[in-house]
Motif scaffolding. Structure first.
Motif, PDB file in Angstrom:
ATOM      1  N   VAL A 286      47.294  27.059  46.813  1.00  0.00           N
ATOM      2  CA  VAL A 286      46.166  27.545  45.587  1.00  0.00           C
ATOM      3  C   VAL A 286      44.934  26.609  45.680  1.00  0.00           C
ATOM      4  O   VAL A 286      45.139  25.452  45.155  1.00  0.00           O
ATOM      5  N   LEU A 287      43.744  27.318  45.771  1.00  0.00           N
ATOM      6  CA  LEU A 287      42.466  26.816  45.557  1.00  0.00           C
ATOM      7  C   LEU A 287      42.187  26.691  44.093  1.00  0.00           C
ATOM      8  O   LEU A 287      41.308  26.012  43.743  1.00  0.00           O
ATOM      9  N   GLY A 288      42.582  27.983  43.383  1.00  0.00           N
ATOM     10  CA  GLY A 288      42.132  27.653  41.890  1.00  0.00           C
ATOM     11  C   GLY A 288      42.345  29.080  41.024  1.00  0.00           C
ATOM     12  O   GLY A 288      42.626  29.933  41.783  1.00  0.00           O
ATOM     13  N   ASP A 289      42.171  28.806  39.863  1.00  0.00           N
ATOM     14  CA  ASP A 289      42.500  30.074  38.973  1.00  0.00           C
ATOM     15  C   ASP A 289      41.101  30.499  38.660  1.00  0.00           C
ATOM     16  O   ASP A 289      40.240  29.858  38.332  1.00  0.00           O
ATOM     17  N   LEU A 290      40.744  31.826  38.593  1.00  0.00           N
ATOM     18  CA  LEU A 290      39.590  32.553  37.732  1.00  0.00           C
ATOM     19  C   LEU A 290      39.923  33.794  37.341  1.00  0.00           C
ATOM     20  O   LEU A 290      40.921  34.238  37.115  1.00  0.00           O
ATOM     21  N   ARG A 291      38.775  34.345  36.990  1.00  0.00           N
ATOM     22  CA  ARG A 291      38.800  35.500  36.114  1.00  0.00           C
ATOM     23  C   ARG A 291      38.027  36.473  36.729  1.00  0.00           C
ATOM     24  O   ARG A 291      36.882  36.262  37.254  1.00  0.00           O
ATOM     25  N   GLY A 292      38.313  37.854  36.640  1.00  0.00           N
ATOM     26  CA  GLY A 292      37.749  38.834  37.533  1.00  0.00           C
ATOM     27  C   GLY A 292      36.472  39.238  36.740  1.00  0.00           C
ATOM     28  O   GLY A 292      36.214  38.896  35.482  1.00  0.00           O
ATOM     29  N   LYS A 293      35.944  40.112  37.065  1.00  0.00           N
ATOM     30  CA  LYS A 293      34.607  40.922  36.706  1.00  0.00           C
ATOM     31  C   LYS A 293      34.977  41.636  35.321  1.00  0.00           C
ATOM     32  O   LYS A 293      36.081  42.270  35.044  1.00  0.00           O
ATOM     33  N   LYS A 294      34.340  41.482  34.373  1.00  0.00           N
ATOM     34  CA  LYS A 294      34.592  42.256  32.972  1.00  0.00           C
ATOM     35  C   LYS A 294      34.450  43.684  33.109  1.00  0.00           C
ATOM     36  O   LYS A 294      33.261  44.136  33.788  1.00  0.00           O
ATOM     37  N   ILE A 295      35.104  44.385  32.826  1.00  0.00           N
ATOM     38  CA  ILE A 295      35.114  45.861  32.584  1.00  0.00           C
ATOM     39  C   ILE A 295      35.304  46.436  31.196  1.00  0.00           C
ATOM     40  O   ILE A 295      35.991  45.692  30.435  1.00  0.00           O
ATOM     41  N   VAL A 296      34.714  47.422  30.911  1.00  0.00           N
ATOM     42  CA  VAL A 296      34.577  48.026  29.562  1.00  0.00           C
ATOM     43  C   VAL A 296      35.399  49.313  29.418  1.00  0.00           C
ATOM     44  O   VAL A 296      35.175  50.294  30.308  1.00  0.00           O
ATOM     45  N   ILE A 297      36.370  49.374  28.411  1.00  0.00           N
ATOM     46  CA  ILE A 297      37.260  50.787  28.358  1.00  0.00           C
ATOM     47  C   ILE A 297      36.256  51.450  26.951  1.00  0.00           C
ATOM     48  O   ILE A 297      36.509  50.635  25.967  1.00  0.00           O
ATOM     49  N   GLN A 298      35.924  52.455  27.080  1.00  0.00           N
ATOM     50  CA  GLN A 298      35.635  53.120  25.946  1.00  0.00           C
ATOM     51  C   GLN A 298      36.322  54.642  25.838  1.00  0.00           C
ATOM     52  O   GLN A 298      36.184  55.278  26.513  1.00  0.00           O
ATOM     53  N   LYS A 299      36.796  54.792  24.676  1.00  0.00           N
ATOM     54  CA  LYS A 299      37.317  56.001  24.261  1.00  0.00           C
ATOM     55  C   LYS A 299      36.527  56.829  23.289  1.00  0.00           C
ATOM     56  O   LYS A 299      35.943  56.133  22.377  1.00  0.00           O
ATOM     57  N   PHE A 300      36.177  58.171  23.404  1.00  0.00           N
ATOM     58  CA  PHE A 300      35.564  58.793  22.530  1.00  0.00           C
ATOM     59  C   PHE A 300      36.154  60.243  22.431  1.00  0.00           C
ATOM     60  O   PHE A 300      36.490  60.668  23.182  1.00  0.00           O
ATOM     61  N   LYS A 301      36.170  60.441  21.167  1.00  0.00           N
ATOM     62  CA  LYS A 301      36.711  62.093  20.923  1.00  0.00           C
ATOM     63  C   LYS A 301      35.463  62.694  19.992  1.00  0.00           C
ATOM     64  O   LYS A 301      35.001  62.010  18.957  1.00  0.00           O
TER      65      LYS A 301
END
Length: 97
Positions: free
Chosen positions: A58-73
């Motif tokens: 294991v070289l390291g822990d990281l977090r991925g790119k941010k995704i945005v979830i939008q819901k609309f009615k």
């Protein structure tokens, strides 16, 4: 090798980003092989692959790119916005035995 519901083609020395996995106290993990190609020999039998172990550091822990979830009615005034960042681990393949 298989990890996190996905399969990756690896060799010794390959650096791969996987879903978050826990390492042992030395920072190593064992991964399950799916197919083994050794020169002209191809192994895909489950009983033969049970004897094969892919080890990684294991070289390291990281977090991925941010995704945005939008819901609309439409016409109801309902809007919802949510973000997500996947937890990831970067590993280096150290051995295939």
């Amino acid at each position: 090798m298989r990890a996190g519901g996905r399969q990756e083609k690896v060799e010794v020395g390959t650096i791969v980003t996987l879903d978050r996995i826990k390492a042992d106290e030395n920072g190593n993990v064992s991964l399950a092989p799916v197919l083994l190609v050794d020169g002209d020999t191809i192994t895909h039998d489950a009983s033969a692959l049970a004897k094969v172990v892919v080890t990684a550091e294991v070289l390291g822990d990281l977090r991925g790119k941010k995704i945005v979830i939008q819901k609309f009615k439409n016409k109801t005034g309902y809007k919802k916005r949510q973000g997500h960042r996947q937890e990831l681990t970067r590993v280096k393949i150290t051995g295939i035995k």
